[in-house]
Design an enzyme around this catalytic site. Structure first.
Site, PDB file in Angstrom:
ATOM      1  CG  HIS A 204      -2.058   0.921   1.110  1.00 47.76           C
ATOM      2  ND1 HIS A 204      -1.986   2.255   1.401  1.00 47.76           N
ATOM      3  CD2 HIS A 204      -3.312   0.684   0.675  1.00 47.76           C
ATOM      4  CE1 HIS A 204      -3.160   2.800   1.156  1.00 47.76           C
ATOM      5  NE2 HIS A 204      -3.975   1.882   0.713  1.00 47.76           N
TER       6      HIS A 204
ATOM      7  CG  ASP B 265      -8.624  -4.567  -2.420  1.00 48.04           C
ATOM      8  OD1 ASP B 265      -9.811  -4.481  -2.098  1.00 48.04           O
ATOM      9  OD2 ASP B 265      -7.987  -3.649  -2.957  1.00 48.04           O
TER      10      ASP B 265
HETATM   11  N1  CMC Z   1       4.159  -7.528  -4.757  1.00 41.70           N
HETATM   12  C1  CMC Z   1       5.499  -7.470  -4.968  1.00 41.70           C
HETATM   13  N2  CMC Z   1       6.219  -6.345  -4.855  1.00 41.70           N
HETATM   14  C2  CMC Z   1       5.575  -5.225  -4.524  1.00 41.70           C
HETATM   15  C3  CMC Z   1       4.182  -5.209  -4.284  1.00 41.70           C
HETATM   16  C4  CMC Z   1       3.473  -6.418  -4.410  1.00 41.70           C
HETATM   17  N3  CMC Z   1       2.157  -6.450  -4.205  1.00 41.70           N
HETATM   18  N4  CMC Z   1       3.793  -3.963  -3.965  1.00 41.70           N
HETATM   19  C5  CMC Z   1       4.895  -3.204  -4.013  1.00 41.70           C
HETATM   20  N5  CMC Z   1       5.985  -3.969  -4.345  1.00 41.70           N
HETATM   21  C6  CMC Z   1       7.365  -3.501  -4.437  1.00 41.70           C
HETATM   22  C7  CMC Z   1       7.597  -2.742  -5.725  1.00 41.70           C
HETATM   23  O1  CMC Z   1       8.055  -3.570  -6.758  1.00 41.70           O
HETATM   24  C8  CMC Z   1       8.618  -1.722  -5.297  1.00 41.70           C
HETATM   25  O2  CMC Z   1       9.873  -2.341  -5.284  1.00 41.70           O
HETATM   26  P1  CMC Z   1      11.209  -1.485  -5.644  1.00 41.70           P
HETATM   27  O3  CMC Z   1      11.294  -0.400  -4.617  1.00 41.70           O
HETATM   28  O4  CMC Z   1      12.305  -2.477  -5.573  1.00 41.70           O
HETATM   29  O5  CMC Z   1      10.983  -0.938  -7.023  1.00 41.70           O
HETATM   30  C9  CMC Z   1       8.275  -1.411  -3.840  1.00 41.70           C
HETATM   31  O6  CMC Z   1       7.568  -2.576  -3.369  1.00 41.70           O
HETATM   32  C10 CMC Z   1       7.362  -0.194  -3.680  1.00 41.70           C
HETATM   33  O7  CMC Z   1       6.246  -0.369  -4.539  1.00 41.70           O
HETATM   34  P2  CMC Z   1       5.598   0.801  -5.391  1.00 41.70           P
HETATM   35  O8  CMC Z   1       4.843   0.203  -6.518  1.00 41.70           O
HETATM   36  O9  CMC Z   1       6.643   1.812  -5.725  1.00 41.70           O
HETATM   37  O10 CMC Z   1       4.634   1.411  -4.307  1.00 41.70           O
HETATM   38  P3  CMC Z   1       3.345   2.279  -4.585  1.00 41.70           P
HETATM   39  O11 CMC Z   1       3.075   3.002  -3.325  1.00 41.70           O
HETATM   40  O12 CMC Z   1       3.518   3.112  -5.803  1.00 41.70           O
HETATM   41  O13 CMC Z   1       2.202   1.214  -4.915  1.00 41.70           O
HETATM   42  C11 CMC Z   1       0.451  -0.362  -4.634  1.00 41.70           C
HETATM   43  C12 CMC Z   1       1.275   0.762  -3.980  1.00 41.70           C
HETATM   44  C13 CMC Z   1      -0.749  -0.671  -3.771  1.00 41.70           C
HETATM   45  C14 CMC Z   1      -0.055   0.116  -6.007  1.00 41.70           C
HETATM   46  C15 CMC Z   1       1.360  -1.615  -4.795  1.00 41.70           C
HETATM   47  O14 CMC Z   1       1.775  -2.072  -3.520  1.00 41.70           O
HETATM   48  C16 CMC Z   1       0.638  -2.755  -5.547  1.00 41.70           C
HETATM   49  O15 CMC Z   1       0.647  -2.751  -6.780  1.00 41.70           O
HETATM   50  N6  CMC Z   1       0.016  -3.706  -4.819  1.00 41.70           N
HETATM   51  C17 CMC Z   1      -0.771  -4.753  -5.450  1.00 41.70           C
HETATM   52  C18 CMC Z   1      -2.135  -4.210  -5.837  1.00 41.70           C
HETATM   53  C19 CMC Z   1      -3.053  -3.997  -4.639  1.00 41.70           C
HETATM   54  O16 CMC Z   1      -3.175  -4.862  -3.783  1.00 41.70           O
HETATM   55  N7  CMC Z   1      -3.720  -2.851  -4.620  1.00 41.70           N
HETATM   56  C20 CMC Z   1      -4.729  -2.526  -3.583  1.00 41.70           C
HETATM   57  C21 CMC Z   1      -4.305  -1.395  -2.710  1.00 41.70           C
HETATM   58  S1  CMC Z   1      -5.364  -1.193  -1.260  1.00 41.70           S
HETATM   59  C22 CMC Z   1      -6.929  -0.860  -1.851  1.00 41.70           C
HETATM   60  C23 CMC Z   1      -7.038   0.300  -2.777  1.00 41.70           C
HETATM   61  O17 CMC Z   1      -6.304   1.279  -2.683  1.00 41.70           O
HETATM   62  O18 CMC Z   1      -7.914   0.259  -3.628  1.00 41.70           O
END
Ligand code: CMC
Length: 427
Positions: free
Chosen positions: A305, A362
């Site tokens: 998140h 989720d």
């Molecule tokens: N699985 C594997 N690696 C992950 C994941 C994951 N679910 N989430 C983040 N990472 C890694 C990502 O690759 C990155 O690594 P690095 O720093 O080496 O590049 C690091 O963690 C930070 O991730 P980010 O994508 O830069 O973080 P963000 O804040 O931009 O994204 C997120 C947050 C929720 C989009 C992301 O964690 C994700 O895609 N999660 C899976 C989708 C999900 O469950 N979404 C629901 C969120 S809660 C409900 C809602 O908001 O609707």
């Protein structure tokens, strides 16, 4: 006198006021940055940017805290109802019994949709995703309710907000009914908000539908957990759309479109699909390795998140609710065992620990919704239904602010500099 943040650039020093909220980090007020320095800030994804002032919801991501108007989400989920939380978000305070009764009465009396709206459904293919239908039908509401689209009138704003909250279950249930080829069911006023939605979804005209109290309670709790979540992508979309003066039905349709993405509300559908793909616990290590592989686009859906760097407090309630629903319906789903083991393995893995990736709301919600009988394609539509409360409350907060301006970010331009047009025969 507030503290001042100092910025040195171009050999000059500038000061900007620091503002404090009631909770959370202070902010540096850079509204005059461009006027003073001729520079912009650069923050794609808004990782360090507060886009507005708000009194609705507070999240402490490090501690895993979520408060609505000061009340912890755990307490609201355990002791309150979705209607009470909706009232709280819209009206700043919890209602007394009379106020709650009046609110429920009002919402109940707005649950029907214009009869002509059903023709919109016929325009969609039967296999249309419910979110595609929701985007279209909710946007179309602005064509039906002209008497509540003058956003400068607080009374019209209130009526539009009530209409959206009230009609969303009817619209979502109709999307489901259309997909399965069953007749639409009209709302029934003696049922609760949530009971009514369950009946409109799963009932059939040929027989009485009996609402199972444990399912009704679980569903209501899921709605509470999704009601609002501060300035997330879809809420910011609603605010941005609303900042131009667009009507609330159109703004909500914009929010639904944004919510649909798998990184946001679409993650509940993606998480359950992923759990089914993993299948059995012995396959978990393979998927964990894939999630960690930078060259593989696979991510653990329902994990991570932007704000929570700790367990999402909503996921805690969700996990407990899975057990309650399974017990009430006497079902067992091996996918829950897979989810529990996946969580445990991930939480003990250095990759997830270092990046502070925990289960989010989720991760478990799909397991509950599936046990209740919803197809995966309906999951995000249910999220949209509940989040409508947050969207309209945030939209109202924004429009009520006399200092509200149209949202208009700037950019770091990296395209070509000015050049002369070349006629086609010379290219
Ligand atoms: N699985 C594997 N690696 C992950 C994941 C994951 N679910 N989430 C983040 N990472 C890694 C990502 O690759 C990155 O690594 P690095 O720093 O080496 O590049 C690091 O963690 C930070 O991730 P980010 O994508 O830069 O973080 P963000 O804040 O931009 O994204 C997120 C947050 C929720 C989009 C992301 O964690 C994700 O895609 N999660 C899976 C989708 C999900 O469950 N979404 C629901 C969120 S809660 C409900 C809602 O908001 O609707």
């Amino acid at each position: 006198m507030s503290d001042q943040a100092k910025l040195q650039t171009g050999g000059e020093s500038y000061e900007f006021p620091e503002l404090s909220g009631t909770c959370g980090p202070d902010v540096v007020d850079i509204r005059k940055l461009y006027a003073k320095t001729g520079q912009f800030t650069y923050d794609p994804g808004f990782t360090s940017t507060a886009s507005c002032e708000s009194g609705l919801t507070f999240i402490d991501g490090e501690e895993g805290v979520l408060l609505h108007r000061g009340y912890p989400i755990g307490q609201l989920a355990e002791e309150s109802s979705f209607m009470e939380v909706a009232y709280l978000l819209l009206n700043k305070e919890l209602p007394n019994q009379g106020e709650l009764d009046d609110f429920i009465y009002t919402i109940t009396r707005h649950t029907m949709v214009h009869d002509q709206l059903r023709q919109f459904y016929q325009g969609f293919r039967r296999d249309a995703h419910p979110m595609a239908i929701m985007c279209g039908v909710v946007g179309a509401l602005s064509a039906f309710y002209h008497d509540s689209t003058d956003i400068s009138d607080p009374e019209q704003r209130k009526i539009a907000s009530h209409r959206l909250i009230a009609k969303m279950p009817t619209i979502a249930a109709m999307a489901y009914k259309y997909a399965v080829g069953q007749p639409f069911l009209q709302p029934k006023n003696d049922l609760s908000y949530t009971g009514n939605f369950l009946r409109m979804t799963f009932g059939v005209p040929a027989e009485e539908y009996e609402v199972i109290p444990a399912v009704e309670k679980a569903m209501d709790r899921i709605f509470i957990l999704h009601a609002d979540h501060e300035q997330n992508a879809s809420t910011s979309t609603v605010r941005l759309a609303g900042s131009s003066g667009a009507n609330p039905f159109a703004c909500t349709a914009a929010g639904i479109a944004c919510l649909w993405g798998p990184a946001h509300g679409g993650a509940n559908e993606a998480a359950l699909n992923m759990l089914h793909e993993i299948g059995t616990p012995d396959k978990i290590p393979h998927y964990i390795e894939r999630a960690k592989d930078k060259n593989d686009p696979f991510r653990l859906m329902g994990f991570g998140h932007r704000v929570y760097k700790n367990y999402d407090p909503r996921a805690t309630v969700m996990q407990k609710t899975v057990r309650e629903v399974f017990e009430a319906l006497d079902v067992k789903d091996p996918v829950f065992e897979t989810a529990l083991q996946l969580e445990e393995i991930a939480l003990n893995d250095p990759y997830f620990q270092e990046k502070k990736l925990f289960p989010n709301v989720d991760f478990y919600s799909g397991i509950i919704l599936s046990a209740i009988g919803f197809p995966t394609t309906m999951f995000t539509a249910l999220f949209a239904l509940a989040r409508t409360v947050g969207w309209v409350a945030q939209w109202n907060e924004m429009i009520s602010d006399p200092g509200q301006k149209i949202g208009r970010p700037r950019q770091l331009y990296t395209g070509p500099t000015q050049r002369d047009y070349v006629s086609i025969d010379k290219r």
